[in-house]
Design an enzyme around this catalytic site. Structure first.
Site, PDB file in Angstrom:
ATOM      1  CD  GLU A 119      57.477  66.879  61.166  1.00 28.66           C
ATOM      2  OE1 GLU A 119      56.296  66.515  61.099  1.00 28.66           O
ATOM      3  OE2 GLU A 119      57.925  67.906  60.575  1.00 28.66           O
ATOM      4  CG  HIS A 162      50.701  60.346  55.079  1.00 26.99           C
ATOM      5  ND1 HIS A 162      50.780  61.128  53.971  1.00 26.99           N
ATOM      6  CD2 HIS A 162      50.775  61.187  56.149  1.00 26.99           C
ATOM      7  CE1 HIS A 162      50.876  62.404  54.327  1.00 26.99           C
ATOM      8  NE2 HIS A 162      50.889  62.462  55.648  1.00 26.99           N
TER       9      HIS A 162
END
Length: 331
Positions: free
Chosen positions: A60, A129
């Protein structure tokens, strides 16, 4: 008017903008062949090819840095961040580079970049998450933050974001991808900083963000059956925030609740509640109440997870107490 899912609306918005502007490309993990884990981008690679729909390594910080550089040199990248929880991995590139480049270059460089990601609990995805982290980036000057509450908003806000010359972060609630709403076939854009009054009322103002807009509307239905008239407002963007529409509503109703799925402490609900108190204090008949997620890591257990976030039943119960004068403080 046709009805399409929020997922389809996002897909359409990106495809239409990529056809219009060849400088737009999209990159992220599993965005091409897989179309993201939620299948939001399915079919785009077949039309635009792997040079414009780019599968990245699991890095990322790396691909976010590439996107910032590309935006500074003439492209208009869309970065797909698989889960909003991964924002922590790109904060330097997003908050120290993208957000500040225009200011630090004296307006000579802009970063027309869109970071699309998701938020929301109750999907049984556990603590890493399931977070709603929009307050983190809303705190950074130079970033714009959009939070669509339906397919209609998702398409209009995405198209506006792609055309904006500032870096924009869009949070989509992952539980809403299959929710349908009326969406025009003709092109439209939704201006940033323009809230929508989705339901007019006279007794209390309910300000909701993202999926909490639907929670507020459901609570308003319950309250209406009891003779309580609730006005429901969707800010659409929290940066910029349409403070005027919210304050105008509260001055009319004299009571307000702010519902947001981020953690209750130091969050978006607190910011909006504070602005209401500052700008409409002498119109208030009760304290401004905020309802957010519990200040705990999101549990995996369904029985525990479901009680960590606001519900329509809980919103209706608190609104009922406010209207009936049963709340003198919010302890």
């Amino acid at each position: 008017m046709r009805e399409i899912t929020l997922s389809k609306a996002v897909n359409e918005a990106i495809a239409e903008e990529m056809r219009r502007d060849p400088s737009i490309f999209l990159m992220g993990e599993d965005v091409a062949e897989a179309g993201t884990p939620f299948k939001v981008l399915s079919g785009l690679v077949e039309e635009f090819g792997t040079e414009r729909i780019i599968d990245t390594p699991i890095s990322e910080p790396g691909f976010m840095g590439l996107a910032v550089g590309a935006a500074m040199t003439g492209s208009r990248p869309i970065v797909d961040l698989m889960f909003g929880d991964f924002l922590f991995l790109v904060m330097d590139q997003l908050c120290n580079q993208a957000a500040k480049t225009y200011y630090m270059s004296g307006g000579k460089l802009s970063v027309p970049l869109v970071l699309r990601t998701n938020m929301g609990a109750t999907r049984r995805s556990a603590a890493q998450h399931s977070q709603s982290l929009h307050a983190l980036v809303a705190h950074i000057p130079g970033l714009k933050v959009a939070m669509p509450s339906s397919a209609y908003e998702a398409k209009g806000l995405m198209k506006t974001a792609i055309r904006d010359n500032s870096p924009v972060v869009i949070f989509e609630d992952k539980l809403m991808y299959n929710d349908k709403a009326p969406v025009p076939e003709e092109e439209y854009l939704i201006p940033f900083g323009q809230a929508a009054v989705l339901r007019e009322g006279s007794d209390i103002t309910l300000v909701g963000t993202s999926s909490m807009v639907q929670i507020a509307l459901a609570a308003a239905e319950t309250l209406a059956a009891e003779g309580i008239s609730a006005e429901v407002i969707d800010p659409r963007t929290i940066v910029p925030l349409d403070e005027e529409t919210i304050v105008k509503s509260v001055r009319k109703t004299s009571r307000a609740m702010v519902i947001d799925e981020g953690h209750q402490s130091y969050g978006v609900s607190a910011e909006i509640a504070s602005r209401i108190t500052e700008k409409a204090f002498y119109y208030l008949d009760a304290p401004v109440v905020r309802m957010g997620a519990m200040d705990v890591p999101v549990p995996f257990s369904p029985a525990l997870e479901d009680i960590t976030v606001p519900t329509a039943k809980g919103v209706a119960a608190m609104a009922r107490r406010l209207v009936r004068g049963e709340v003198s403080d919010v302890a």
